[in-house]
Design a protein around this motif. Structure first.
Motif, mmCIF file in Angstrom:
data_model
loop_
_atom_site.group_PDB
_atom_site.id
_atom_site.type_symbol
_atom_site.label_atom_id
_atom_site.label_comp_id
_atom_site.label_asym_id
_atom_site.label_seq_id
_atom_site.Cartn_x
_atom_site.Cartn_y
_atom_site.Cartn_z
ATOM 1 N N ILE A 185 0.855 -1.186 0.000
ATOM 2 C CA ILE A 185 0.000 0.000 0.000
ATOM 3 C C ILE A 185 0.888 1.232 0.000
ATOM 4 C CG2 ILE A 185 -1.775 1.277 1.264
ATOM 5 C CD1 ILE A 185 -2.776 -1.363 0.096
ATOM 6 N N GLY A 232 -2.506 -1.050 6.113
ATOM 7 C CA GLY A 232 -1.692 -1.374 4.957
ATOM 8 C C GLY A 232 -0.230 -1.146 5.273
ATOM 9 N N PRO A 259 -5.195 2.452 4.670
ATOM 10 C CA PRO A 259 -5.127 2.581 3.205
ATOM 11 C C PRO A 259 -6.116 3.609 2.661
ATOM 12 C CG PRO A 259 -5.192 0.272 3.872
ATOM 13 C CD PRO A 259 -5.501 1.071 5.088
ATOM 14 N N ARG A 271 -6.617 0.505 -2.222
ATOM 15 C CA ARG A 271 -5.960 -0.795 -2.192
ATOM 16 C C ARG A 271 -5.515 -1.176 -3.592
ATOM 17 N NH1 ARG A 271 -6.480 -4.272 1.903
ATOM 18 N NH2 ARG A 271 -6.905 -6.097 0.598
#
Length: 252
Positions: free
Chosen positions: A14, A134, A169, A172
């Protein structure tokens, strides 16, 4: 399939995060998870430096090749090989430099430190992803280790190996296909059938080329073997052996 395996199989890097910082509890749990990793001979040859200072994060982003997600994330961790703690332990026990130097300078001890650090970092990554966060590993820290070491005030025998950006995040990315199982898992010995290996690589090249083509609407069609060949033909970070020597790790 249990939740742990699902988390592992769902990994993707990420590189875009919201502005929401990690809580102190999240940071502590990630570090504790890292510490729970296996370690050779109980050495625990790593230190984790958390970066909250925005100015330092911006500088690390610059030193890493202007990667914005080094500066803009929920928290940034730097994973360091640490043999300085062993040196201090020996000093506390009254050992002389001569008694410990050969071991500290050995390639085996360096490998222990690198492996311990990597295992701890992967535990941290999995812990973070299990929380819905992430992550992205940052090898670019090794672009300018002299400057990174000065910024983080790391002593001799402490080597910043890589960073780990963690955060909530903002979007994604797609799952990137890995090598086929037959390429990485061999039973009872290494498969040296070159034609089989070539066939596996050709199939993987096609899969990766299709992946990039779909993701970029035809702008990229890179093959994996093509990318790896370019990497091999363009050596980088060749100064690191000198840096290790400067940091009292000559690797006898």
């Amino acid at each position: 399939m249990n939740d742990t395996i699902q988390t592992l199989l769902d990994h993707r890097s990420i590189r875009s995060y919201t502005d929401k910082p990690l809580t102190n509890e999240q940071i502590q749990l990630i570090v504790q998870s890292a510490q729970a990793a296996a370690t050779s001979s109980y050495v625990q040859a790593y230190t984790i430096i958390g970066i909250k200072d925005a100015t330092k994060k911006e500088k690390l982003a610059e030193l890493s090749g202007n990667q914005s997600y080094v500066a803009k994330n929920g928290h940034f961790f730097v994973f360091c090989l640490d043999l300085h703690r062993l040196e201090l332990s020996a000093e506390l026990e009254g050992a002389t430099v001569e008694q410990i130097e050969q071991t500290l300078n050995s390639t085996e001890m360096f490998m222990i430190g690198v492996i311990d650090t990597a295992l701890a970092a992967q535990n941290a990554a999995i812990a973070a992803e299990s929380m819905g966060l992430g992550i992205c590993y940052i090898g670019g820290l090794r672009n300018k280790l002299d400057d990174v070491s000065e910024l983080l005030q790391t002593p001799n025998r402490v080597i910043p190996l890589f960073g780990l950006s963690v955060g909530h995040p903002a979007n994604r990315s797609d799952l990137k296909p890995r090598l086929p199982l037959a390429s990485v898992y061999h039973e009872d010995g290494y498969n040296q059938d070159k034609e089989q290996l070539f066939e596996q690589l050709r199939d993987y090249d096609q899969e990766i080329s299709n992946y990039y083509s779909v993701r970029t609407n035809g702008a990229r069609k890179d093959r994996w073997t093509e990318a790896m060949t370019k990497l091999l033909q363009n050596p980088k970070r060749l100064y690191i052996k000198r840096f290790l020597n400067d940091k009292k790790l000559p690797l006898d």
